[in-house]
Write an enzyme that holds these catalytic residues in place. Sequence first.
Site, PDB file in Angstrom:
ATOM      1  N   LYS A 270       0.825  -1.213   0.000  1.00  0.00           N
ATOM      2  CA  LYS A 270       0.000   0.000   0.000  1.00  0.00           C
ATOM      3  C   LYS A 270       0.862   1.268   0.000  1.00  0.00           C
ATOM      4  CE  LYS A 270      -4.277  -2.003   1.505  1.00  0.00           C
ATOM      5  NZ  LYS A 270      -3.912  -3.424   1.685  1.00  0.00           N
TER       6      LYS A 270
HETATM    7  C1  LIG Z   1      -4.524  -4.504   1.064  1.00  0.00           C
HETATM    8  C2  LIG Z   1      -3.748  -5.769   0.963  1.00  0.00           C
HETATM    9  C3  LIG Z   1      -4.111  -6.802   0.047  1.00  0.00           C
HETATM   10  C4  LIG Z   1      -5.349  -6.719  -0.829  1.00  0.00           C
HETATM   11  O1  LIG Z   1      -5.230  -5.773  -1.862  1.00  0.00           O
HETATM   12  P1  LIG Z   1      -6.522  -5.240  -2.636  1.00  0.00           P
HETATM   13  O2  LIG Z   1      -6.047  -4.101  -3.447  1.00  0.00           O
HETATM   14  O3  LIG Z   1      -7.503  -4.820  -1.568  1.00  0.00           O
HETATM   15  O4  LIG Z   1      -7.060  -6.380  -3.444  1.00  0.00           O
HETATM   16  C5  LIG Z   1      -3.290  -7.912  -0.028  1.00  0.00           C
HETATM   17  N1  LIG Z   1      -2.192  -8.047   0.758  1.00  0.00           N
HETATM   18  C6  LIG Z   1      -1.824  -7.092   1.648  1.00  0.00           C
HETATM   19  C7  LIG Z   1      -0.627  -7.318   2.480  1.00  0.00           C
HETATM   20  C8  LIG Z   1      -2.594  -5.925   1.780  1.00  0.00           C
HETATM   21  O5  LIG Z   1      -2.216  -4.983   2.688  1.00  0.00           O
END
Ligand SMILES: *Cc1c(COP(=O)(O)O)cnc(C)c1O
Length: 454
Positions: A108
């Site tokens: 993120k």
């Molecule tokens: C947010 C997140 C996901 C999922 O990603 P999306 O964009 O919501 O599909 C997967 N793995 C981790 C570690 C995350 O923080």
Amino acid sequence: MRYLSTRGGGKPQRFSDILLEGLAPDGGLYVPESWPRADLAAWRGLRYPELAAEVLRPFMDDVPALEAIVARTYTRAVFGSDDIAPLKTLEPGLHLLGLSNGPTLAFKDMALQLLGALFEDVLARRGRTLNVLGATSGDTGSAAEHAMRGRERIAVFMLSPHGRMSAFQAAQMYALQDPNIHNLAVEGTFDDCQDVVKQVNADAAFKARMRIGAVNSINWARIAAQVVYYFWGYFRATRSDAERVDFAVPSGNFGNIYAGYVARRMGLPVSRLILATNENDVLDEFFRTGRYRVRRDVRATSSPSMDISKASNFERYAFELVGRDSKRVTTLWEQLARDGEFELPGASGFVSGKSTHDDRLTTIRQLHEKYGVLVDPHTADGVKVGLEQRAAGVALICLETALPAKFAATIAAALGREPPRPARFEGLEQLPQRVEVIMPDARAVKRAIEAAQA
Ligand SMILES: *Cc1c(COP(=O)(O)O)cnc(C)c1O
């Protein structure tokens, strides 16, 4: 580039006008009017920030300082290497794309670091301020706070469930001492936090007066930022632009993998997007059966960042599936509100699978034994399904969405010992913390926001 709502309301908007918004006023999600064309030959040799500028320019053509913003964002100082997203080859044709080397050790950061810089730029150009209000169960809140800390004209108010996050996750947020970051620990669950945020947002007068904004996963700039690393990973894993690859992506809100879909629409030679869910398998069910069915309950799993009952970005993909017919999207979402499900056949270019707690532990162990790499539980879900779906002669790129250090307990369950922790996180839990504990009450949040305005 102008942006439309998936529900068809309002006039097309410029990027700077949708950047600070969440949903469109008609309840839809913003999507670009058209897909820009990639120039693979020209882009292959670029460094990460240069590539990011090329990919993002058509989407953000009203941000004059885009090049400088991108150059300041994707640096070795923030992401640990000049590659920003290093590709690790496990064996010929099998790769791991490292997206988790930013400040909070999850992918993120790749999008939120850029979002912070874009917010600051647009707010400065418009001479206004923003109070970001959000709720987090862990990862998003810390990535948002680390992206917004110390920024001019922005304050963050992040609600988290008191005593319900790991000590490491809590410390990643609460140890921040920046005066523009406000941690509000709510006596309640994550759902209580979300309800309180909704209540505050429902007070339109307060929202306007306090200039409340969001950084949620439906923000278009977050999607756009994620498109970049699909190109980057492709160029690192292939020798020529004639090759096709598969991507395996652990999915929750459908943001990460939808960015892969956008890259393909721009001309990236992606053969298949392989979607992995955990036990919360709304999306796996959809891609296997064409039936989209939101869940009443969310199961708490050992890949918690994928614990969702509905996938908030899914509407963007549905919009494409129905040929950009916004009336049809509106009808489908009305049906969803009424019946909790709808049928939408015709998805192509995606395959899916599901991974359980035992699969996760097994995959973590196997990757460790066979290749000497340690992956986090979310990445393990993606690798498990990716390997199941692997096609002969097509390179498979698995996205690494977090580092194992964030999920030490699950790693210990798989391997019998805790994962190593990057040096900069030694002693994190012992640092002094800045957090205010509040009741699950919108008035308490409004008071905190007002008190910080002085
Ligand atoms: C947010 C997140 C996901 C999922 O990603 P999306 O964009 O919501 O599909 C997967 N793995 C981790 C570690 C995350 O923080």
